[in-house]
Design an enzyme around this catalytic site. Structure first.
Site, PDB file in Angstrom:
ATOM      1  NE  ARG B 120      27.333  20.329  19.980  1.00 46.77           N
ATOM      2  CZ  ARG B 120      26.428  20.786  19.548  1.00 46.77           C
ATOM      3  NH1 ARG B 120      27.709  20.838  18.146  1.00 46.77           N
ATOM      4  NH2 ARG B 120      25.678  20.278  19.226  1.00 46.77           N
ATOM      5  CE  LYS B 142      38.261  26.043  40.285  1.00 45.10           C
ATOM      6  NZ  LYS B 142      38.303  26.370  41.372  1.00 45.10           N
ATOM      7  CD  GLU B 184      41.263  35.703  45.285  1.00 43.43           C
ATOM      8  OE1 GLU B 184      42.131  34.356  45.983  1.00 43.43           O
ATOM      9  OE2 GLU B 184      40.735  35.570  45.585  1.00 43.43           O
ATOM     10  CE  LYS B 226      44.397  30.000  39.324  1.00 41.18           C
ATOM     11  NZ  LYS B 226      43.026  30.564  39.376  1.00 41.18           N
ATOM     12  CD  GLU B 236      38.225  23.379  42.900  1.00 46.43           C
ATOM     13  OE1 GLU B 236      38.816  24.077  41.772  1.00 46.43           O
ATOM     14  OE2 GLU B 236      37.907  23.406  44.198  1.00 46.43           O
ATOM     15  NE  ARG B 240      42.180  25.479  39.335  1.00 51.60           N
ATOM     16  CZ  ARG B 240      41.980  25.825  38.384  1.00 51.60           C
ATOM     17  NH1 ARG B 240      42.183  24.706  37.327  1.00 51.60           N
ATOM     18  NH2 ARG B 240      41.274  26.579  37.660  1.00 51.60           N
ATOM     19  CG  ASN B 244      38.334  27.160  45.825  1.00 51.21           C
ATOM     20  OD1 ASN B 244      38.215  27.728  45.181  1.00 51.21           O
ATOM     21  ND2 ASN B 244      38.165  25.672  45.404  1.00 51.21           N
ATOM     22  CG  HIS B 247      37.954  31.716  47.469  1.00 49.39           C
ATOM     23  ND1 HIS B 247      39.207  31.575  48.143  1.00 49.39           N
ATOM     24  CD2 HIS B 247      37.871  32.071  46.440  1.00 49.39           C
ATOM     25  CE1 HIS B 247      39.351  32.598  47.606  1.00 49.39           C
ATOM     26  NE2 HIS B 247      39.416  33.002  45.646  1.00 49.39           N
ATOM     27  CG  HIS B 251      32.231  31.821  47.066  1.00 46.19           C
ATOM     28  ND1 HIS B 251      32.883  30.426  46.757  1.00 46.19           N
ATOM     29  CD2 HIS B 251      32.743  32.478  46.692  1.00 46.19           C
ATOM     30  CE1 HIS B 251      33.910  30.537  45.487  1.00 46.19           C
ATOM     31  NE2 HIS B 251      33.834  31.840  46.046  1.00 46.19           N
ATOM     32  CG  HIS B 264      36.367  37.588  44.621  1.00 46.99           C
ATOM     33  ND1 HIS B 264      35.227  35.589  44.923  1.00 46.99           N
ATOM     34  CD2 HIS B 264      37.634  36.151  44.494  1.00 46.99           C
ATOM     35  CE1 HIS B 264      35.740  34.709  44.912  1.00 46.99           C
ATOM     36  NE2 HIS B 264      37.760  35.247  44.945  1.00 46.99           N
TER      37      HIS B 264
END
Lengths: 360, 360
Positions: B120, B142, B184, B226, B236, B240, B244, B247, B251, B264
């Site tokens: 955890r 992330k 990026e 960033k 987010e 934030r 993206n 993206h 994606h 990517h």
């Protein structure tokens, strides 16, 4: 209905305990923000309660997807967890989706972990339908799955929006699952409240018969004790570990026998007998107290004799327990009945406990 | 060495950027509390840098386990993640264990997610060795893995203890991975800093040659932008999402072609061309600005032509994107170069963008 509050700042939530809660739409409406709810349950619970819960959710305008998993601790795996993600993605579930865990501890742990991970975290509600999950696992935000090398090794702390414990669901519970739940009830008395432990002792017949009034008291007092401990130490940096009384030995039994062979509560029942024996050897508990606790555990139809896994194997299984830190296992002991103490113990004494309890 | 700070209260951490950092023991010592560190890397990076990092960690008294995963986005799966848990459990790793991610974005995301879930939650350090991971994925917490139905659908927000970006590792980077990282870098200019975008435009030759001074500026300014965005909105809930940009389209390309077919950064490069086209149609960006951005993307050797997945398939793939909420996709658009805006857009306009970019 009783409502307790688990105080965790902005992550605080209510625990509702009572009869006939499954179809009380107000309880759901308060805790659901989006328009889509996925109800996660298992093959045993689904025929009993899924319809009632789904219809109640639809009645408050939710689009509902029912996800039915196989029943049992041996299915608390990644492969089965994946079915929840499949169900969510096939229905284009977004970040405002709510998950609802309808079932026992396995369903609650897996659904909570799915909620913790899906899109990096969505909301969920615990609707525990077994005594064990009502008195223990649905409260406190521990979620996760098992790994072949250790129980609950992969998981997250993720608090639910609410716990809705409908006592009526206990009526359909098989006898051994009732007993398994009583193990955690005994645990709460043993670690935190000697008076509650005496109440359990006096009311053992009512508890074994699943008498409604006895169950209500057992669930409420257990949730109160657990909530107070969790509120002090959400992520188990210290005192929360006392809730693991009986679990270090118990996890070794579960892992050694293969998950699912023993019910978790049965392993904890037996584990508490062993931990009490160890507490005596360390000098914290009298033999009379240990013997009294063992009698209560026996009276509630829980096993007190561990399987013959052998001392070496048992020690090895305990060393991978999550409570092991820096190579040392920290044991939860009883400092008299009603008070817990966390400490390391010399292997010699642990081995004495294992031998005395006949694991050889 | 430059050190930036990502301000997130008690979860704040430093981002170290410079040459020759991999074997600076002080950088590690500061961020490791326990006695056991598991270094997670891949088959490509291991022969280059693992030895140096492992020896440095051993030099400060750490017991070290090296876990080498296969290389590529197609291995960002649960099955491969499981190898990290196996390595930890086989070595009886406890809660004080530190994970160290040595590699690109896939290694960083998977190692971070393993750290988020193991018992955890344990601590981890990001040591990014690709431009893409240095300018983007190692910063901000992330973490996650892919699901067959969507990229990064299963994960957690889990901040590292530190990011250690050694610019020397960029020297061994294949040309197309350099370009993927530059996507990026361009993105950070496009959404937040028109001046930085002009700097990129002027320094395109130096960037394409991986000139050290140019790289240092590109990495530092990207991490600054960033960090500022993440510090405002860690999980987010709002702003934030501007990170993206490119993206949502990107994606869809990655998922539609099968993870690993496009890098990517290549998908993001192409996705930014499409998002800029959409920004023109919505009336937020001039055709001249969109064309200028496309030229920069082309000049840095990134694809600007999406694959012919068909309009229906493309729309379907975008609808499962994480940015879809309540059934509507929220697009990140440019409100002029250097400023981003998040909004929903009529499907008609999106379809026009898809057709104009030749996805049919």
């Amino acid at each position: 209905m009783n409502t307790l509050q688990l105080d965790l700042g902005e992550r605080s939530y209510p625990i509702h305990i009572g009869s006939g809660l499954l179809d009380q739409s107000d309880l759901y409406r308060k805790h659901i923000k989006g328009t889509f709810t996925a109800v996660v349950t298992n093959e045993t619970v689904a025929p009993l309660y899924a319809d009632k819960v789904v219809k109640t959710l639809e009645g408050i305008g939710q689009k509902v997807k029912l996800i039915v998993l196989p029943d049992g601790e041996e299915f608390k795996t990644w492969e089965v967890l994946q079915k929840i993600f499949d169900g969510l993605l096939e229905n284009s579930a977004d970040r405002k989706t709510t998950l609802l865990a309808l079932g026992g501890g396995v369903i609650g742990d897996m659904t909570g972990f799915a909620a913790a991970c899906y899109m990096r975290g969505i909301k969920f509600i615990q609707v525990p339908t077994t005594l064990l999950s009502q008195v223990d696992s649905s409260v406190g935000g521990k979620t996760g799955i098992n790994h072949p090398l250790g129980k609950n090794m992969v998981g997250a702390f993720h608090q639910p929006q609410a716990v809705i414990a409908d006592l009526d669901t206990l009526k359909t519970l098989p006898a051994e699952e009732l007993a398994a739940g009583l193990a955690e009830v005994i645990k709460h008395g043993a670690i935190a409240d000697a008076e509650f432990l005496s109440w359990i002792e006096k009311n053992q017949d009512a508890l074994n018969k699943c008498d409604p009034a006895a169950m209500e008291h057992a669930v409420r007092r257990s949730c109160e004790i657990k909530s107070q401990v969790v509120a002090q130490d959400e992520k188990e940096g210290g005192i929360r570990a006392i809730l693991n009384f009986g679990h270090t030995f118990g996890h070794a039994i579960e892992a050694g026998m293969g998950y699912g062979a023993w019910l978790h509560g049965q392993a904890v029942g037996c584990g508490m007998v062993m931990a009490a024996d160890l507490s005596v050897r360390v000098g914290l508990l009298s033999e009379a107290e240990a013997s009294r606790l063992k009698k209560i555990i026996e009276a509630l139809h829980l096993p007190t004799q561990p399987p013959k896994l052998g001392v070496d194997r048992f020690m090895e299984l305990m060393s991978v327990d999550k409570k092991a830190e820096g190579g040392e296992v920290r044991y939860i002991l009883l400092n008299g009945l009603g008070q817990a103490k966390i400490q390391t113990v010399d292997d010699d004494l642990v081995i004495q406990t294992l031998i005395a309890n006949g694991v050889v």
